[in-house]
Design an enzyme around this catalytic site. Structure first.
Site, PDB file in Angstrom:
ATOM      1  N   LYS A   1       0.698  -1.192  -0.030  1.00 20.31           N
ATOM      2  CA  LYS A   1      -0.069  -0.007   0.112  1.00 20.31           C
ATOM      3  C   LYS A   1       0.766   1.332   0.077  1.00 20.31           C
ATOM      4  CE  LYS A   1      -4.140  -2.399   0.960  1.00 20.31           C
ATOM      5  NZ  LYS A   1      -3.543  -3.733   1.026  1.00 20.31           N
TER       6      LYS A   1
HETATM    7  C1  LIG Z   1      -4.273  -4.870   0.470  1.00 21.38           C
HETATM    8  C2  LIG Z   1      -3.466  -5.983   0.573  1.00 21.38           C
HETATM    9  C3  LIG Z   1      -3.876  -7.287  -0.415  1.00 21.38           C
HETATM   10  C4  LIG Z   1      -4.958  -6.946  -1.348  1.00 21.38           C
HETATM   11  O1  LIG Z   1      -4.943  -6.119  -2.279  1.00 21.38           O
HETATM   12  P1  LIG Z   1      -6.103  -5.232  -3.159  1.00 21.38           P
HETATM   13  O2  LIG Z   1      -5.723  -4.469  -3.923  1.00 21.38           O
HETATM   14  O3  LIG Z   1      -7.097  -5.070  -1.907  1.00 21.38           O
HETATM   15  O4  LIG Z   1      -6.610  -6.434  -3.715  1.00 21.38           O
HETATM   16  C5  LIG Z   1      -2.948  -8.196  -0.539  1.00 21.38           C
HETATM   17  N1  LIG Z   1      -2.008  -8.242   0.355  1.00 21.38           N
HETATM   18  C6  LIG Z   1      -1.655  -7.211   1.188  1.00 21.38           C
HETATM   19  C7  LIG Z   1      -0.389  -7.487   2.110  1.00 21.38           C
HETATM   20  C8  LIG Z   1      -2.300  -6.152   1.478  1.00 21.38           C
HETATM   21  O5  LIG Z   1      -2.008  -5.266   2.414  1.00 21.38           O
END
Ligand SMILES: *Cc1c(COP(=O)(O)O)cnc(C)c1O
Length: 500
Positions: free
Chosen positions: A113
């Site tokens: 993120k």
């Molecule tokens: C948010 C997240 C996901 C999922 O990603 P999306 O974009 O919501 O599909 C997968 N792995 C981790 C570690 C995340 O923080």
């Protein structure tokens, strides 16, 4: 370039407004009117640049209303060696002749993120300035664990903004919890809710749409926006790393120029894999988008049947950031599958809201299946993937990435397609040290070792350094103790914003 709402095509905004508003007023999501194409010139330009330069070149295509200066300043401020512990920002690591890990967790919160949330606040403040917005922006976030901390880090002490994060009380890992409740900053608020991520996300969306509250906000010169992946400003920085990985693989002679490859993406809210879809749509030679779910396997079922049915048991898993039953960003893909028919998207979304389900017709399903392949891993399969990847490839996966590894192996066995694959690695294993250690046969270390000693043990086992961002949490004070029910979220927000 103009952006339209998935629920009302006649509603058009600029890229700056799309980022500033986060979500369209009638609940739809903004999508670009046309997806820019990845020309050879653009690829060559990106190949010659560092990560910040690659990001700037691509962002300029999608966000042409921003001056080149504003974009450069944003990407340089976001992607540098002060914020990321790898000079490549999003390095590709070769695990075998046909498997490459795209490590997206070298940022300040150790999950992918950060890549979007380091740059989004900068794009947001520049949009506010350039659109002469004088209201203060309240960023409202629902998190399944990783978005919360990454958004807090990105928006802390950013002028003209405040940020409010809701996380599910029993749905995040030790480290994720400590990261959020110890967050410093003069404009940050954090609250636990009794409920899961879907509860938090649904309540946040209804707060966004609350007309009465909107009026009181306007009177106090406040306006909401979103840092969840419903905001276009979250998605466009994620397209960059797929293109950057392709360039790196060619430079390392792991891939021929133009050679197609697959991507395997651990999926929750469908943001990361949707960015891969946009990269493919712009011309990147991605063959299959392999969409991996955990036991909350609503997307896997949808991709296999065309029926999206959220009426199912919700599981708290070892990959908590994927514990989601309503995947918001799927709406953007549905808009494309419906040939941009906004009436059709509205009817699917109404069905979803009223009946927790909707289905698409055969033709749309065929289109979907020509691009995507969906699978899922249960809890023991996730742990087996961590264990076997460590044994055979000497590489330690976090539980989210392990879900994708399991599903990729299943795809290869079933489809016989062994072409090179980019395994999208979304979190550092240290963020989930206790479950990773369990998977590696160290048993339940929570009984015998403290959180930080577990990190040291995992460091010994994996041969990787403990990320500095996690070491720094040691001894941090717990600042945020607010709890509420999902029905209290609105009043909690009002209190935090000083509206009552
Ligand atoms: C948010 C997240 C996901 C999922 O990603 P999306 O974009 O919501 O599909 C997968 N792995 C981790 C570690 C995340 O923080």
């Amino acid at each position: 370039m103009q952006y339209v709402s998935t629920r009302n095509k006649t509603l058009k905004v600029s890229s700056m407004e799309a980022i500033k508003y986060g979500i369209s007023q009638e609940g739809g999501l903004f999508v670009p009117i046309k997806i820019p194409s990845l020309t050879d010139d653009l690829l060559n330009l990106m190949a010659k640049s560092d990560y910040a330069g690659r990001a700037a070149a691509l962002l300029a295509q999608f966000l042409p209303e921003y001056s080149r200066e504003d974009i450069d300043e944003s990407t340089k401020g976001a992607y540098n060696e002060k914020t990321f512990d790898s000079p490549s920002i999003a390095p590709v690591v070769k695990l075998s002749e046909d498997l490459f890990s795209l490590e997206l967790w070298h940022g300040p919160t150790c999950a992918f993120k950060d890549i979007a949330l380091q740059v989004l606040p900068k794009l947001m403040t520049k949009a506010l300035k350039n659109t002469q917005e004088n209201a203060k922006i309240a960023i409202l976030v629902a998190t399944s664990g990783d978005t919360g901390k990454a958004a807090l880090e990105g928006f802390k002490d950013v002028d003209q903004t405040s940020i409010i994060v809701f996380y599910p009380e029993n749905g995040v890992s030790d480290m994720q919890w400590l990261q959020m409740v110890s967050q410093e900053g003069t404009n940050v608020h954090v609250a636990a809710i009794e409920g899961n991520f879907d509860d938090a996300q649904t309540a946040v969306k209804s707060i966004f749409a609350d007309e009465e509250l909107k009026i009181r906000m306007a009177n106090a010169n406040l306006r909401f926006s979103s840092a969840n992946s419903i905001n276009w400003g979250r998605l466009v920085p994620q397209i960059v790393y797929y293109i950057s990985a392709y360039i790196d693989m060619i430079e390392n002679k792991w891939l021929e120029k133009g050679e197609s490859f697959n991507v395997a993406v651990p999926t929750g809210n469908f943001g990361n894999i949707l960015a891969a879809y946009y990269a493919k749509a712009s011309g990147l030679p991605i063959h299959k988008l392999i969409c991996a779910s955990n036991s909350n396997n609503v997307l896997a079922d949808f991709l296999n049947t065309g029926v999206y049915d959220a009426r199912r048991k919700f599981f708290n898993t070892v990959s908590p950031s994927m514990d989601i039953l309503i995947s918001s960003n799927l709406e953007r893909l549905l808009f494309e599958l419906a040939n941009r028919d906004d009436a059709k998207v509205r009817s699917w979304m109404t069905d979803l809201k009223e009946n927790q389900r909707f289905d698409i017709e055969k033709e749309a399903l065929n289109r979907l299946e020509s691009m995507f392949w969906g699978g899922w891993a249960d809890e023991s399969q996730t742990k087996m993937a961590i264990n076997s990847t460590h044994k055979t490839l000497n590489y330690v996966l976090d539980p989210h990435t392990a879900v994708a590894k399991w599903v990729l192996d299943e795809y290869r066995n079933q489809m016989g397609d062994y072409r090179k694959c980019l395994l999208v690695s979304t979190a550092s294993p240290f963020k989930f040290a206790d479950d990773v250690l369990k998977a590696l046969n160290y048993g339940d270390t929570t009984e015998v070792l403290d959180k930080f000693d577990r990190l040291d043990l995992l460091s010994e086992v994996s041969g990787m350094n403990v990320p500095a961002a996690l070491v720094q949490l040691k001894g941090k004070k717990i600042i945020h103790t607010t709890r509420c029910t999902k029905s209290d979220m609105k009043t909690t927000v009002e209190k935090m914003l000083g509206l009552n």
